[in-house]
Design an enzyme around this catalytic site. Structure first.
Site, PDB file in Angstrom:
ATOM      1  N   CYS A 109      42.877  42.080  -6.326  1.00 50.63           N
ATOM      2  CA  CYS A 109      41.435  42.033  -6.636  1.00 50.63           C
ATOM      3  C   CYS A 109      41.150  41.451  -8.017  1.00 50.63           C
ATOM      4  CB  CYS A 109      40.829  43.422  -6.520  1.00 50.63           C
ATOM      5  SG  CYS A 109      41.178  44.203  -4.952  1.00 50.63           S
ATOM      6  N   HIS A 233      34.663  44.168 -10.811  1.00 54.55           N
ATOM      7  CA  HIS A 233      35.130  44.119  -9.416  1.00 54.55           C
ATOM      8  C   HIS A 233      34.411  45.198  -8.615  1.00 54.55           C
ATOM      9  CE1 HIS A 233      37.424  44.195  -5.842  1.00 54.55           C
ATOM     10  NE2 HIS A 233      38.139  45.267  -6.145  1.00 54.55           N
ATOM     11  N   ASN A 263      34.149  45.896  -0.298  1.00 57.65           N
ATOM     12  CA  ASN A 263      35.198  45.424  -1.215  1.00 57.65           C
ATOM     13  C   ASN A 263      35.781  44.122  -0.653  1.00 57.65           C
ATOM     14  OD1 ASN A 263      37.463  44.937  -2.742  1.00 57.65           O
ATOM     15  ND2 ASN A 263      38.177  47.056  -2.749  1.00 57.65           N
TER      16      ASN A 263
END
Ligand code: UT7
Length: 308
Positions: A109, A233, A263
């Site tokens: 990520c 993030h 996500n």
């Protein structure tokens, strides 16, 4: 020394919207649990990593008034490549008609911020234009019968075009970090499904976002009070709230798009960045802090003065 500025940006997300209600109809979960524990209300599912990357890259090039032929290097951040070999960037290079080199970056990520820092380095080394894309299809490595993962993930892509400039560049400072002793907390073996120790990741995530953001700001001689917009993030709205509170960044200076996309790993920061640009939350001169974390564990922060 040449600097680099973002001259274009774009996103691509699948058409198919999957709501919390859709998931609740087939899993032992509820809209209330998902919304309260994660902040997610819906996500987009579908496509391949290359298709989404090409869509986002094309949009970024169009906004900058460029074509693939103008791009010296394509850097694709992804942890869900369409194949092990070749890199998904090969398909994207052909799809966009990129003239120069192309390679993948996998830092989970944190990948987009890693790729952005690498791209700035390429400009310093002489590249005129570098296309940076974060693209993911986490849905491909998700066990859709496992409620602990299925409610979290989404697919999508975001891209920026970086161009060399004679004036000051946008990147004021960065911090990249990794701690491989934590790699067991989030993983996907060959042919397997994504596994995550959510509670442990949560704990480390808040710590590393805060520390990494502070390190990057300190390198730029700045403080959190100087930040006009914080783009973290998007893994969990509670992680974002905890991190921004510890940093002392108020809610109205923090970008949250997890409600719409879930996500999306390395696509989450460029999706949120594009959202902030589209809604005029980033004006020339604004100080923008990007901060990602994820599997590895890895983390990455970048401090940008918008407009260069
Ligand atoms: O992208 C970077 C990496 N990922 C992350 O940063 C994710 C970090 N972690 C998280 O976001 C959170 O830990 C989760 C959202 C994954 C989980 O939230 P939590 O508050 O840590 O919940 P939990 O895992 O402690 O589970 C609490 C309860 C459990 O039930 P019991 O044992 O209390 O009876 C779970 O079985 O919630 C249950 N549960 C669910 N219930 C309804 C777990 N998933 C679900 C679900 N629906 N989808």
């Amino acid at each position: 020394m040449p600097g680099a500025v973002v001259t274009g940006w774009g996103i691509a997300v699948p058409d198919k919207v999957v709501t919390n209600e859709d998931l609740s109809a087939r899993l032992d979960t509820s809209d209330q649990w998902i919304a309260e524990r994660t902040g997610i209300r819906e996500r987009r599912i579908g496509g391949t990593t290359a298709e989404l990357a090409i869509g986002a890259g094309r949009a970024a090039l169009a906004r900058a008034g460029r074509t693939g032929d103008d791009v010296d290097v394509l850097v694709l951040a992804t942890s869900t490549p369409d194949a092990l070999v070749p890199g998904t960037s090969a398909t994207v290079q052909e799809g966009l008609g990129v003239r120069g080199g192309a390679f993948d970056v996998n830092a989970a990520c944190s990948g987009f911020v890693y790729a952005l820092v690498v791209a700035h380095g390429l400009v310093l080394a002489g590249a005129k234009r570098v296309l940076v894309i974060g693209s993911e299809t986490l849905s491909q490595i998700t066990d859709w019968d496992d409620r602990s993962i299925a409610v979290l993930v989404g697919d999508g892509a975001g891209a920026v075009l970086l161009e060399a400039t004679d004036g000051p560049g946008q990147l004021l400072a960065w911090d990249l970090g990794a701690d491989g002793s934590l790699r067991h907390l989030l993983k996907c073996d060959h042919g397997g499904y994504l596994y995550m120790n959510g509670k442990e990741i949560f704990r480390h995530a808040v710590r590393v976002i805060v520390e990494s953001s502070q390190k990057a700001l300190a390198k730029a001689g700045l403080q959190t009070s100087d930040v006009d917009l914080f783009i973290p993030h998007q893994a969990n709205a509670r992680i974002i709230t905890a991190a921004s509170q510890r940093l002392g960044i108020p809610d109205d200076r923090c970008v949250v798009t997890i409600d719409r996309y879930g996500n999306t790993s390395s696509a989450s920061i460029p999706l949120a960045l594009a959202d902030a640009l589209e809604t005029d939350r980033i004006r020339p001169g604004a100080l923008v802090l990007l901060s990602g974390f994820g599997g590895g564990m890895t983390w990455a922060s970048a401090v940008l003065r918008w407009g260069g």
